[in-house]
Design a protein around this motif. Sequence first.
Motif, PDB file in Angstrom:
ATOM      1  N   ALA A 251       4.697   1.952   4.027  1.00 37.22           N
ATOM      2  CA  ALA A 251       3.755   2.818   5.084  1.00 37.22           C
ATOM      3  C   ALA A 251       4.140   4.327   5.285  1.00 37.22           C
ATOM      4  O   ALA A 251       3.469   4.911   5.666  1.00 37.22           O
ATOM      5  N   PHE A 252       5.415   4.674   4.915  1.00 37.40           N
ATOM      6  CA  PHE A 252       5.873   5.911   4.937  1.00 37.40           C
ATOM      7  C   PHE A 252       5.175   7.023   3.639  1.00 37.40           C
ATOM      8  O   PHE A 252       5.035   8.219   3.857  1.00 37.40           O
ATOM      9  N   LEU A 253       4.832   6.319   2.629  1.00 38.20           N
ATOM     10  CA  LEU A 253       4.427   7.009   1.545  1.00 38.20           C
ATOM     11  C   LEU A 253       2.742   6.829   1.409  1.00 38.20           C
ATOM     12  O   LEU A 253       1.912   6.047   1.768  1.00 38.20           O
ATOM     13  N   PRO A 254       2.108   8.029   0.690  1.00 38.69           N
ATOM     14  CA  PRO A 254       0.707   7.985   0.570  1.00 38.69           C
ATOM     15  C   PRO A 254       0.038   6.650  -0.300  1.00 38.69           C
ATOM     16  O   PRO A 254      -0.981   6.169   0.179  1.00 38.69           O
ATOM     17  N   GLN A 255       1.013   6.311  -1.157  1.00 36.31           N
ATOM     18  CA  GLN A 255       0.572   5.238  -1.926  1.00 36.31           C
ATOM     19  C   GLN A 255       0.313   3.935  -1.258  1.00 36.31           C
ATOM     20  O   GLN A 255      -0.388   3.023  -1.539  1.00 36.31           O
ATOM     21  N   GLY A 256       1.191   3.764  -0.166  1.00 40.26           N
ATOM     22  CA  GLY A 256       1.127   2.577   0.684  1.00 40.26           C
ATOM     23  C   GLY A 256      -0.141   2.600   1.634  1.00 40.26           C
ATOM     24  O   GLY A 256      -0.514   1.513   2.164  1.00 40.26           O
ATOM     25  N   GLN A 257      -0.775   3.860   1.913  1.00 40.82           N
ATOM     26  CA  GLN A 257      -1.883   3.734   2.900  1.00 40.82           C
ATOM     27  C   GLN A 257      -3.098   2.673   2.878  1.00 40.82           C
ATOM     28  O   GLN A 257      -3.482   2.060   3.900  1.00 40.82           O
ATOM     29  N   PRO A 258      -3.458   2.753   1.391  1.00 48.53           N
ATOM     30  CA  PRO A 258      -4.944   1.828   1.437  1.00 48.53           C
ATOM     31  C   PRO A 258      -4.638   0.572   2.034  1.00 48.53           C
ATOM     32  O   PRO A 258      -5.457  -0.055   2.759  1.00 48.53           O
ATOM     33  N   GLU A 259      -3.579  -0.051   1.879  1.00 50.25           N
ATOM     34  CA  GLU A 259      -3.162  -1.490   2.225  1.00 50.25           C
ATOM     35  C   GLU A 259      -2.408  -1.792   3.332  1.00 50.25           C
ATOM     36  O   GLU A 259      -1.930  -2.661   3.569  1.00 50.25           O
ATOM     37  N   ARG A 260      -2.248  -0.650   3.977  1.00 52.60           N
ATOM     38  CA  ARG A 260      -1.174  -0.467   5.019  1.00 52.60           C
ATOM     39  C   ARG A 260      -1.468  -1.721   6.204  1.00 52.60           C
ATOM     40  O   ARG A 260      -0.530  -2.345   6.490  1.00 52.60           O
ATOM     41  N   LYS A 261      -2.467  -1.767   6.761  1.00 56.30           N
ATOM     42  CA  LYS A 261      -2.760  -2.728   7.841  1.00 56.30           C
ATOM     43  C   LYS A 261      -2.792  -4.142   7.464  1.00 56.30           C
ATOM     44  O   LYS A 261      -2.177  -5.162   8.026  1.00 56.30           O
ATOM     45  N   LYS A 262      -3.416  -4.359   6.153  1.00 54.29           N
ATOM     46  CA  LYS A 262      -3.572  -5.605   5.583  1.00 54.29           C
ATOM     47  C   LYS A 262      -2.257  -6.099   5.300  1.00 54.29           C
ATOM     48  O   LYS A 262      -1.916  -7.388   5.647  1.00 54.29           O
ATOM     49  N   ARG A 263      -1.177  -5.334   4.614  1.00 52.73           N
ATOM     50  CA  ARG A 263       0.044  -5.593   4.315  1.00 52.73           C
ATOM     51  C   ARG A 263       0.749  -6.184   5.417  1.00 52.73           C
ATOM     52  O   ARG A 263       1.616  -6.924   5.518  1.00 52.73           O
ATOM     53  N   ALA A 264       0.890  -5.164   6.659  1.00 51.65           N
ATOM     54  CA  ALA A 264       1.602  -5.822   7.732  1.00 51.65           C
ATOM     55  C   ALA A 264       1.210  -6.932   8.469  1.00 51.65           C
ATOM     56  O   ALA A 264       2.210  -7.541   8.511  1.00 51.65           O
ATOM     57  N   ILE A 265      -0.154  -7.070   8.077  1.00 51.67           N
ATOM     58  CA  ILE A 265      -0.249  -8.710   8.987  1.00 51.67           C
ATOM     59  C   ILE A 265      -0.138  -9.751   7.799  1.00 51.67           C
ATOM     60  O   ILE A 265       0.504 -10.696   8.329  1.00 51.67           O
ATOM     61  N   ALA A 266      -0.283  -9.629   6.630  1.00 49.41           N
ATOM     62  CA  ALA A 266      -0.022 -10.643   5.773  1.00 49.41           C
ATOM     63  C   ALA A 266       1.497 -10.845   5.540  1.00 49.41           C
ATOM     64  O   ALA A 266       1.975 -12.151   5.582  1.00 49.41           O
ATOM     65  N   MET A 267       2.325  -9.804   5.643  1.00 47.96           N
ATOM     66  CA  MET A 267       3.710 -10.151   5.241  1.00 47.96           C
ATOM     67  C   MET A 267       4.332 -10.841   6.822  1.00 47.96           C
ATOM     68  O   MET A 267       5.248 -11.723   6.617  1.00 47.96           O
ATOM     69  N   ILE A 268       3.871 -10.415   7.848  1.00 44.17           N
ATOM     70  CA  ILE A 268       4.421 -10.914   8.637  1.00 44.17           C
ATOM     71  C   ILE A 268       3.925 -12.472   9.290  1.00 44.17           C
ATOM     72  O   ILE A 268       4.896 -13.238   9.514  1.00 44.17           O
ATOM     73  N   LYS A 269       2.893 -12.618   8.836  1.00 44.38           N
ATOM     74  CA  LYS A 269       2.197 -14.130   8.654  1.00 44.38           C
ATOM     75  C   LYS A 269       2.937 -14.908   8.036  1.00 44.38           C
ATOM     76  O   LYS A 269       3.500 -16.075   8.381  1.00 44.38           O
ATOM     77  N   GLN A 270       3.370 -14.243   6.593  1.00 44.11           N
ATOM     78  CA  GLN A 270       4.138 -15.450   5.843  1.00 44.11           C
ATOM     79  C   GLN A 270       5.594 -15.322   6.407  1.00 44.11           C
ATOM     80  O   GLN A 270       6.004 -16.772   6.411  1.00 44.11           O
ATOM     81  N   MET A 271       5.936 -14.411   6.916  1.00 45.46           N
ATOM     82  CA  MET A 271       7.661 -14.511   7.527  1.00 45.46           C
ATOM     83  C   MET A 271       7.492 -15.588   8.512  1.00 45.46           C
ATOM     84  O   MET A 271       8.509 -16.391   8.605  1.00 45.46           O
ATOM     85  N   GLU A 272       6.527 -15.570   9.475  1.00 38.24           N
ATOM     86  CA  GLU A 272       6.475 -16.873  10.339  1.00 38.24           C
ATOM     87  C   GLU A 272       6.024 -18.214   9.907  1.00 38.24           C
ATOM     88  O   GLU A 272       6.882 -18.993  10.298  1.00 38.24           O
TER      89      GLU A 272
END
Lengths: 259, 248
Positions: free
Chosen positions: B186-207
């Motif tokens: 999330a801190f890097l420009p390369q991470g921006q395009p999938e930033r929101k999708k990534r946060a939701i998907a990884m937290i869902k998997q964690m749960e």
Amino acid sequence: MVLFNYLKSTILSKVVMAVTGVLLVLFLFGHMLGNLQVFIGSEAYNSYSQFLQSLGEILWLIRIVLFIALVLHIITSIRLKLLNRCANPTRYEVKNYVKATLTARTMIWTGIMIFCFLAFHLAQFTLRITDDESKNMKDMNDKNYSMFLKDPRGSVEINKDKYFYAEGIKIMKERHDTYKMVVKGFRNPLISLLYVVAMVILVFHLNHAIQSAFQTLGLNHPNYWPCIQRSSFWVSLLIGIGFCLVPLSIMLGFVGAGV
Amino acid sequence: MKIKLIVWRQNSPTDKGRFETYNCDEVSPDMSFLEMLDILNEKLILQGQEPIAFDHDCREGICGACSCTINGVPHGPEKATTTCQLHMRKFKDGDSIYVEPFRAKAFPVIRDLIVDRGAYDRIIAAGGFVSVNTGGAQDANALPISKHYADLAMDAAACIGCGACAAACPNGAAMLFTAAKISQLAFLPQGQPERKKRAIAMIKQMEEEGFGACTNYYECEAACPKEISVRFIAKMNREYMMARMFSE
């Protein structure tokens, strides 16, 4: 129910815990400041009490918001506790805590104790069902009444029975004597002790809770985080001391000697 | 040095498991904790017993393979150190040491001190990467990143995914790991395009993996061999709230 969909997400559950917790802490702070008016005297205290009662719909709105906050806070905490128990079923034989404080590890228990205390507190001072006498403590609003008679600002209309009107505002001539009720209540050493113990538990709960709410809501930055952690302790201590001053000073005879 | 080891032994994932006591009489203070286990294992093999199974790989504190909860703290008592880099000089002659596997529902024990940390891999697989095609290597200065954000991203990327955070957490929560992995991109420009999708998907998997919720004990931060700060959990909470509120 759609309203409870947030419970499926651990982070949203935590956000609900934090937001409802912040609302309850703000209420506690206001409640404490209101209580401290007992040191000004019976007139100020009963007028404040009467002012709160006169709010009518606004009072009920505040009560409903606080009730919903409390219910959500409790439901969410129980659901999170069960989930967390489930996620860590096998305990270590030896467990050394490094950063987890005692207050952090006892949140659910201090929370349950505060809830039990709250039930008693509401029964005693809001519903007034613990003591028959406290229901019928009346204070004649004499001082205000005679003051208005002496210096009638605006139009004063006198109704001999229950009210007088000053500047068109209806004022009860007779009102509940909250001051007397509180003083008599706290003259009982057991009641005073119960309140002081409950406030110590509240300080325990808030000490972890306040900084925890900031962290959960994402408000953690090195510039202000040490300040939040220190304030969490001092604010909770301040609230606890503020509440304890009332029963302690009544027990020691500083307040309500004339009742 | 003489050390008394009380070690968790469990033959298989379904075995109930038990503690067994071993007396190690000739422990050098210069040995690492794993070297002491190696020597104990050789002794056990010579005696015809089953050696203690434990995870290890690089033994220089960078791979995240070694685990073990030592006297109730994942990776043992030394701050910011993995089990492989923990030396016996940190203990006293005659000490009793409890050695247990990392415990959390999402980390089932495979054998003795080895647990299955596949749950962390599945959290990464849910979105902890950048999937935008980058084409050929571009000029090094074409994508400016300030030193401040580069440093923050590196602080988060220091996570070696060892599992100590979830093992230390009384709630068995994997928030620190997931937060570090979400934040580093999330801190890097390369991470921006999938930033929101990534946060939701990884937290869902964690749960879904059965990890618990964060109650801000901060035990994870204390146990982390790479000193990942709980600030990243606050950041993850912000990322998640923003993603839930504003994702298209």
